[in-house]
Scaffold this motif. Structure first.
Motif, PDB file in Angstrom:
ATOM      1  N   ALA A 105       5.054  -6.399  -3.532  1.00 33.53           N
ATOM      2  CA  ALA A 105       6.387  -6.333  -4.135  1.00 33.53           C
ATOM      3  C   ALA A 105       6.549  -5.143  -5.072  1.00 33.53           C
ATOM      4  O   ALA A 105       7.603  -4.497  -5.090  1.00 33.53           O
ATOM      5  CB  ALA A 105       6.687  -7.637  -4.874  1.00 33.53           C
ATOM      6  N   ASN A 106       5.503  -4.821  -5.835  1.00 32.31           N
ATOM      7  CA  ASN A 106       5.615  -3.703  -6.770  1.00 32.31           C
ATOM      8  C   ASN A 106       5.824  -2.372  -6.053  1.00 32.31           C
ATOM      9  O   ASN A 106       6.477  -1.476  -6.580  1.00 32.31           O
ATOM     10  CB  ASN A 106       4.406  -3.644  -7.703  1.00 32.31           C
ATOM     11  CG  ASN A 106       3.075  -3.575  -6.983  1.00 32.31           C
ATOM     12  OD1 ASN A 106       2.951  -3.958  -5.818  1.00 32.31           O
ATOM     13  ND2 ASN A 106       2.059  -3.108  -7.669  1.00 32.31           N
ATOM     14  N   TYR A 157       7.500  -2.066  -3.119  1.00 30.23           N
ATOM     15  CA  TYR A 157       8.915  -2.077  -2.712  1.00 30.23           C
ATOM     16  C   TYR A 157       9.813  -1.699  -3.887  1.00 30.23           C
ATOM     17  O   TYR A 157      10.794  -0.973  -3.721  1.00 30.23           O
ATOM     18  CB  TYR A 157       9.328  -3.444  -2.161  1.00 30.23           C
ATOM     19  CG  TYR A 157       8.800  -3.710  -0.780  1.00 30.23           C
ATOM     20  CD1 TYR A 157       9.294  -3.017   0.322  1.00 30.23           C
ATOM     21  CD2 TYR A 157       7.791  -4.638  -0.575  1.00 30.23           C
ATOM     22  CE1 TYR A 157       8.797  -3.253   1.589  1.00 30.23           C
ATOM     23  CE2 TYR A 157       7.288  -4.882   0.687  1.00 30.23           C
ATOM     24  CZ  TYR A 157       7.795  -4.189   1.767  1.00 30.23           C
ATOM     25  OH  TYR A 157       7.305  -4.414   3.023  1.00 30.23           O
ATOM     26  N   TYR A 158       9.471  -2.186  -5.060  1.00 31.19           N
ATOM     27  CA  TYR A 158      10.243  -1.846  -6.258  1.00 31.19           C
ATOM     28  C   TYR A 158      10.213  -0.332  -6.489  1.00 31.19           C
ATOM     29  O   TYR A 158      11.249   0.289  -6.731  1.00 31.19           O
ATOM     30  CB  TYR A 158       9.677  -2.584  -7.477  1.00 31.19           C
ATOM     31  CG  TYR A 158      10.416  -2.255  -8.745  1.00 31.19           C
ATOM     32  CD1 TYR A 158      11.606  -2.909  -9.059  1.00 31.19           C
ATOM     33  CD2 TYR A 158       9.938  -1.292  -9.623  1.00 31.19           C
ATOM     34  CE1 TYR A 158      12.302  -2.603 -10.217  1.00 31.19           C
ATOM     35  CE2 TYR A 158      10.625  -0.980 -10.777  1.00 31.19           C
ATOM     36  CZ  TYR A 158      11.805  -1.640 -11.075  1.00 31.19           C
ATOM     37  OH  TYR A 158      12.497  -1.324 -12.221  1.00 31.19           O
ATOM     38  N   ASN A 171      15.262  -2.419  -0.575  1.00 36.21           N
ATOM     39  CA  ASN A 171      13.888  -2.548  -1.077  1.00 36.21           C
ATOM     40  C   ASN A 171      13.828  -3.464  -2.286  1.00 36.21           C
ATOM     41  O   ASN A 171      12.894  -4.255  -2.414  1.00 36.21           O
ATOM     42  CB  ASN A 171      13.301  -1.176  -1.397  1.00 36.21           C
ATOM     43  CG  ASN A 171      12.762  -0.508  -0.159  1.00 36.21           C
ATOM     44  OD1 ASN A 171      11.653  -0.775   0.250  1.00 36.21           O
ATOM     45  ND2 ASN A 171      13.583   0.324   0.469  1.00 36.21           N
ATOM     46  N   ARG A 181      13.661  -7.010  -1.346  1.00 38.41           N
ATOM     47  CA  ARG A 181      12.344  -7.487  -0.906  1.00 38.41           C
ATOM     48  C   ARG A 181      11.522  -7.955  -2.102  1.00 38.41           C
ATOM     49  O   ARG A 181      10.625  -8.772  -1.959  1.00 38.41           O
ATOM     50  CB  ARG A 181      11.617  -6.395  -0.145  1.00 38.41           C
ATOM     51  CG  ARG A 181      12.406  -6.029   1.135  1.00 38.41           C
ATOM     52  CD  ARG A 181      11.573  -5.293   2.071  1.00 38.41           C
ATOM     53  NE  ARG A 181      10.715  -6.258   2.776  1.00 38.41           N
ATOM     54  CZ  ARG A 181      10.128  -5.988   3.906  1.00 38.41           C
ATOM     55  NH1 ARG A 181      10.293  -4.822   4.465  1.00 38.41           N
ATOM     56  NH2 ARG A 181       9.355  -6.873   4.484  1.00 38.41           N
ATOM     57  N   VAL A 182      11.839  -7.407  -3.283  1.00 36.99           N
ATOM     58  CA  VAL A 182      11.152  -7.818  -4.504  1.00 36.99           C
ATOM     59  C   VAL A 182      11.783  -9.083  -5.055  1.00 36.99           C
ATOM     60  O   VAL A 182      11.102 -10.017  -5.461  1.00 36.99           O
ATOM     61  CB  VAL A 182      11.221  -6.707  -5.579  1.00 36.99           C
ATOM     62  CG1 VAL A 182      10.545  -7.145  -6.865  1.00 36.99           C
ATOM     63  CG2 VAL A 182      10.601  -5.414  -5.063  1.00 36.99           C
ATOM     64  N   TYR A 183      13.111  -9.091  -5.083  1.00 35.00           N
ATOM     65  CA  TYR A 183      13.885 -10.205  -5.637  1.00 35.00           C
ATOM     66  C   TYR A 183      14.776 -10.773  -4.544  1.00 35.00           C
ATOM     67  O   TYR A 183      15.979 -10.542  -4.527  1.00 35.00           O
ATOM     68  CB  TYR A 183      14.747  -9.725  -6.809  1.00 35.00           C
ATOM     69  CG  TYR A 183      13.983  -8.997  -7.871  1.00 35.00           C
ATOM     70  CD1 TYR A 183      13.118  -9.683  -8.724  1.00 35.00           C
ATOM     71  CD2 TYR A 183      14.093  -7.618  -8.027  1.00 35.00           C
ATOM     72  CE1 TYR A 183      12.404  -9.023  -9.704  1.00 35.00           C
ATOM     73  CE2 TYR A 183      13.385  -6.954  -9.004  1.00 35.00           C
ATOM     74  CZ  TYR A 183      12.552  -7.650  -9.837  1.00 35.00           C
ATOM     75  OH  TYR A 183      11.841  -6.999 -10.799  1.00 35.00           O
TER      76      TYR A 183
END
Length: 124
Positions: A89-90, A92-93, A111, A114-116
């Motif tokens: 996730a980091n 994608y952030y 993107n 995908r994290v949130y």
């Protein structure tokens, strides 16, 4: 040395062997935290010279590139990292940050989602 240039290591200083990659990564992270970006980037690159798919070196060198304003290069490295760990996730952030800086807002939002994944959606 220019702020955004990576100094290539030569000779016996070419980079860590497989056994030393972890130690080199720890050293690079420490330098990165101290905002010694060129030095950290040099070590990340030396790790990638030994292991072109090293997830952490790809991600962290991409982070340095964001700080240097090299957003397209950062996205390239982040995408390579995501091939190694698609659930990161980091990463994608950080892709979102770089794409936003490149004015690619829709792709950046994709993107971030995908994290949130639930952000901006109604919950029952």
């Amino acid at each position: 040395m220019a702020k955004n240039k990576i100094k290539k290591r030569t000779g016996s200083d070419q980079g860590p062997g497989q056994a030393g990659i972890s130690q080199a990564l720890n050293q690079a992270v420490l330098l990165h935290k101290q905002h010694q970006l060129a030095e950290a980037a040099s070590i990340y690159q030396s790790i990638l010279d030994r292991d072109k798919n090293h997830f952490h070196a790809l991600h962290l060198l991409g982070s340095v590139y964001i700080e240097w304003g090299k957003y397209e290069d950062a996205v390239t490295l982040f995408n390579r990292a995501l091939k190694q760990n698609p659930g990161a996730a980091n990463v994608y952030y950080n892709v979102g940050l770089a794409l936003y800086a490149l004015k690619q807002n829709e792709e950046a939002i994709a993107n971030y989602r995908r994290v949130y994944p639930r952000a901006g959606r109604r919950h029952p």
